[in-house]
Design an enzyme around this catalytic site. Sequence first.
Site, PDB file in Angstrom:
ATOM      1  N   ARG A 299      -8.380   7.729   1.647  1.00  0.00           N
ATOM      2  CA  ARG A 299      -7.606   7.292   2.813  1.00  0.00           C
ATOM      3  C   ARG A 299      -6.111   7.430   2.581  1.00  0.00           C
ATOM      4  NH1 ARG A 299      -9.746   3.091   6.514  1.00  0.00           N
ATOM      5  NH2 ARG A 299      -7.703   2.170   6.205  1.00  0.00           N
TER       6      ARG A 299
ATOM      7  N   ARG B 295       4.895  14.429  10.517  1.00  0.00           N
ATOM      8  CA  ARG B 295       6.186  13.955  11.042  1.00  0.00           C
ATOM      9  C   ARG B 295       7.352  14.699  10.365  1.00  0.00           C
ATOM     10  NH1 ARG B 295       4.691  12.378  15.543  1.00  0.00           N
ATOM     11  NH2 ARG B 295       4.037  10.239  15.882  1.00  0.00           N
TER      12      ARG B 295
ATOM     13  N   HIS C   3       7.656  17.887  12.055  1.00  0.00           N
ATOM     14  CA  HIS C   3       8.283  17.711  13.370  1.00  0.00           C
ATOM     15  C   HIS C   3       9.806  17.694  13.238  1.00  0.00           C
ATOM     16  CE1 HIS C   3       4.507  15.534  15.170  1.00  0.00           C
ATOM     17  NE2 HIS C   3       4.431  16.841  15.304  1.00  0.00           N
TER      18      HIS C   3
ATOM     19  N   SER D 179      -3.410   2.362  -6.528  1.00  0.00           N
ATOM     20  CA  SER D 179      -3.568   2.046  -7.960  1.00  0.00           C
ATOM     21  C   SER D 179      -2.507   2.719  -8.818  1.00  0.00           C
ATOM     22  CB  SER D 179      -4.950   2.506  -8.437  1.00  0.00           C
ATOM     23  OG  SER D 179      -5.072   3.917  -8.281  1.00  0.00           O
TER      24      SER D 179
ATOM     25  N   SER E  25      -7.030  -0.869   2.356  1.00  0.00           N
ATOM     26  CA  SER E  25      -6.552  -0.697   3.738  1.00  0.00           C
ATOM     27  C   SER E  25      -5.116  -1.168   3.945  1.00  0.00           C
ATOM     28  CB  SER E  25      -7.455  -1.452   4.724  1.00  0.00           C
ATOM     29  OG  SER E  25      -8.698  -0.822   4.800  1.00  0.00           O
TER      30      SER E  25
ATOM     31  N   GLU F 136      -2.706   1.313   2.490  1.00  0.00           N
ATOM     32  CA  GLU F 136      -2.724   2.577   3.237  1.00  0.00           C
ATOM     33  C   GLU F 136      -1.987   2.436   4.571  1.00  0.00           C
ATOM     34  OE1 GLU F 136      -6.662   2.964   0.733  1.00  0.00           O
ATOM     35  OE2 GLU F 136      -6.900   2.565   2.851  1.00  0.00           O
TER      36      GLU F 136
ATOM     37  N   ASP G 126       6.305   6.283   9.191  1.00  0.00           N
ATOM     38  CA  ASP G 126       6.740   6.429  10.587  1.00  0.00           C
ATOM     39  C   ASP G 126       8.123   5.813  10.786  1.00  0.00           C
ATOM     40  OD1 ASP G 126       4.597   7.878  11.474  1.00  0.00           O
ATOM     41  OD2 ASP G 126       3.538   6.206  12.388  1.00  0.00           O
TER      42      ASP G 126
HETATM   43  O1  LIG Z   1      -9.801   5.837  -0.096  1.00  0.00           O
HETATM   44  C1  LIG Z   1      -9.221   4.964  -0.709  1.00  0.00           C
HETATM   45  C2  LIG Z   1      -9.381   3.520  -0.349  1.00  0.00           C
HETATM   46  O2  LIG Z   1      -8.829   2.645  -1.271  1.00  0.00           O
HETATM   47  C3  LIG Z   1     -10.721   3.059   0.013  1.00  0.00           C
HETATM   48  O3  LIG Z   1     -10.551   1.744   0.508  1.00  0.00           O
HETATM   49  C4  LIG Z   1      -8.161   5.295  -1.692  1.00  0.00           C
HETATM   50  O4  LIG Z   1      -7.041   5.694  -0.928  1.00  0.00           O
HETATM   51  C5  LIG Z   1      -8.575   6.420  -2.655  1.00  0.00           C
HETATM   52  O5  LIG Z   1      -9.713   6.060  -3.345  1.00  0.00           O
HETATM   53  C6  LIG Z   1      -7.437   6.732  -3.635  1.00  0.00           C
HETATM   54  O6  LIG Z   1      -7.081   5.588  -4.391  1.00  0.00           O
HETATM   55  P1  LIG Z   1      -5.569   5.292  -4.735  1.00  0.00           P
HETATM   56  O7  LIG Z   1      -5.036   6.540  -5.406  1.00  0.00           O
HETATM   57  O8  LIG Z   1      -5.605   4.122  -5.659  1.00  0.00           O
HETATM   58  O9  LIG Z   1      -4.851   4.998  -3.447  1.00  0.00           O
END
Ligand SMILES: O=C([C@H](O)CO)[C@H](O)[C@H](O)COP(=O)(O)O
Length: 186
Positions: A46, A57, A60, A88, A150, A153, A161
């Site tokens: 994610r 962006r 853009h 992490s 979440s 992210e 943004d």
């Molecule tokens: O997909 C992910 C998420 O934490 C699932 O809830 C993470 O973004 C993906 O696993 C990568 O981890 P990180 O590099 O620690 O963001």
Amino acid sequence: MNVTETAAAAAVQLSETLKKIDEAQVEAFMDAICSAKKVFVYGAGRSMLMLRCIAMRLMHLGFQSYVVGDTTTPAFEEGDLLILGSGSGETGSLVNIAAKAKKLGGKIAVMTINRESTLGKMSDVMVEIPAYTDKVDMTDREMPILPGGSMFEQCMLVLGDAMVLPLGKKAGIPTDHYFSRHANLE
Ligand SMILES: O=C([C@H](O)CO)[C@H](O)[C@H](O)COP(=O)(O)O
């Protein structure tokens, strides 16, 4: 709490987390973008999805921005910037790509929860997002309302943004050009 109450409470937690980010770190991050020849983004899961939004962006605004691994992404060269997003700061593929980008003479900009992580230590500029991830021991930190990574992210996405207008101003891009580059074959 029902779903809409949960979403509203998550938005409050998101806001509280974003307010704790050091503005000086954000300024340095934006300066690194403005002084780069090309900008590349990379992440996993994610985190990568959020970085794709940020790369769009930047495009853009007129920056040469690319997503690592896409078919049409060009070579990374000296003077380029690699933006990594990792809650992490320890995801193996990112550590490998960061080492390669450094060897090629580029700079590394990292958004992470974990400033002491491998990626945090490799970075030239870093924005520390004091969110929560289930991947690192965070017993001292408030438990998130949303699952997994979440909160981190979504902070990345909103922060990215929020950088758009200031970046446009820094780079001297006329505001009427901001979205004229958006894909028109859609
Ligand atoms: O997909 C992910 C998420 O934490 C699932 O809830 C993470 O973004 C993906 O696993 C990568 O981890 P990180 O590099 O620690 O963001």
